[in-house]
Design a protein around this motif. Structure first.
Motif: not given
Length: 286
Positions: A177-178, A185-188, A206-209, A273-274
């Motif tokens: 989420y950063v 950029t984030m899509e890539e 991935i450690i979930p929120l 989700m992100a």
């Protein structure tokens, strides 16, 4: 001297004092047995003077603790190397720093990587890499060699996609989420993370929120190279160690973090989700 080095030197002095105490020797008795002055014994134990390697050998022999000599000397050698300030490292340029690290990356058979606030370097895509380097360059007032630095950094990606090594990642979902760079950029980056979950040489967790943190909590980024070196990144520098006891601790931490992560379909759901939140933030309201 960094605060970390100062604390390490104090801890080393305490270890030598404990060697003396275990042998039931006073400072004066140890001085007499080694030929050192009592004041030198005191200065070493209180970290006001660095012992030489010969001092350590003599100290241990006088205390009948010869078995501790190799580990103590290895620890002593590391103290001055364990903390590398970013501003010192970056004087040689990001491109050259990447080249310096490449041999370590290439000879590592299993890389264990944990990050909490950013995508790990080995998974970073070109636009994300550029966004990171632009931020670092601006913050540290570095020379403008961004294009060359980006290409040098991307060598890590080639090791992941075509090298013989194995990679195990434990990434806090918060890192997803950063946002660095723009939406493209984030899509890539998200697209590549999805594909990485299916790579044969990659274990991407991935450690979930909101994950229950009953045994271990989020912390600083770190890399474990096989079972011989650990690097941990902090704001102002990098901590590095090859001490077996430290490596064992980081291996335990990594194992506990991996237990909290999700993989495969569940990991891809965390990534999507992100992505969904990123897209919703940029969708104009009607």
């Amino acid at each position: 001297m960094s605060e970390q080095q100062a604390e390490a030197k104090k801890a080393f002095g305490i270890r030598l004092r404990n060697v003396r105490l275990d042998a039931r020797l006073t400072g004066r008795q140890l001085a007499a047995a080694t030929g050192m002055r009592p004041s030198k014994i005191s200065r070493i134990e209180h970290a006001r003077q660095n012992p030489t390697e010969d001092d350590i050998r003599t100290w241990c022999r006088a205390c009948s603790a010869e078995a501790q000599i190799p580990e103590l000397i290895a620890t002593h050698r590391q103290i001055d190397e364990m903390w590398q300030e970013h501003r010192q490292q970056l004087r040689q340029g990001i491109k050259n720093l990447s080249a310096k690290n490449r041999p370590l990356y290439e000879r590592t058979k299993l890389m264990r990587i944990y990050t909490s606030l950013n995508i790990p370097g080995f998974l970073q895509q070109p636009m994300y890499v550029r966004a990171v380097i632009e931020a670092v360059t601006q913050f540290h007032n570095l020379p403008d060699d961004i294009d060359e630095a980006v290409q040098a950094r991307l060598n890590r990606l080639r090791l992941l996609t075509s090298g013989p090594g194995q990679f195990a990642f434990a990434i806090e979902a918060s890192a997803l989420y950063v946002t660095l760079g723009d939406r493209d950029t984030m899509e890539e980056q998200f697209d590549f993370l999805i594909s990485a979950t299916r790579m044969g040489n990659v274990s991407l967790g991935i450690i979930p929120l909101g994950a229950t943190r009953s045994r271990i909590w989020a912390g600083d980024n770190f890399y474990i190279f096989d079972e011989h070196t650990v690097r941990s990144d902090q704001w102002t520098g990098t901590y590095e160690t090859s001490r077996p006891i430290e490596i064992a601790t980081f291996l335990k931490i990594f194992s506990l973090l991996r237990e909290q992560a999700v993989y495969g379909v569940a990991a891809r759901a965390e990534i999507e989700m992100a992505r969904g939140l990123l897209q919703s933030r940029e969708t104009p309201s009607h």
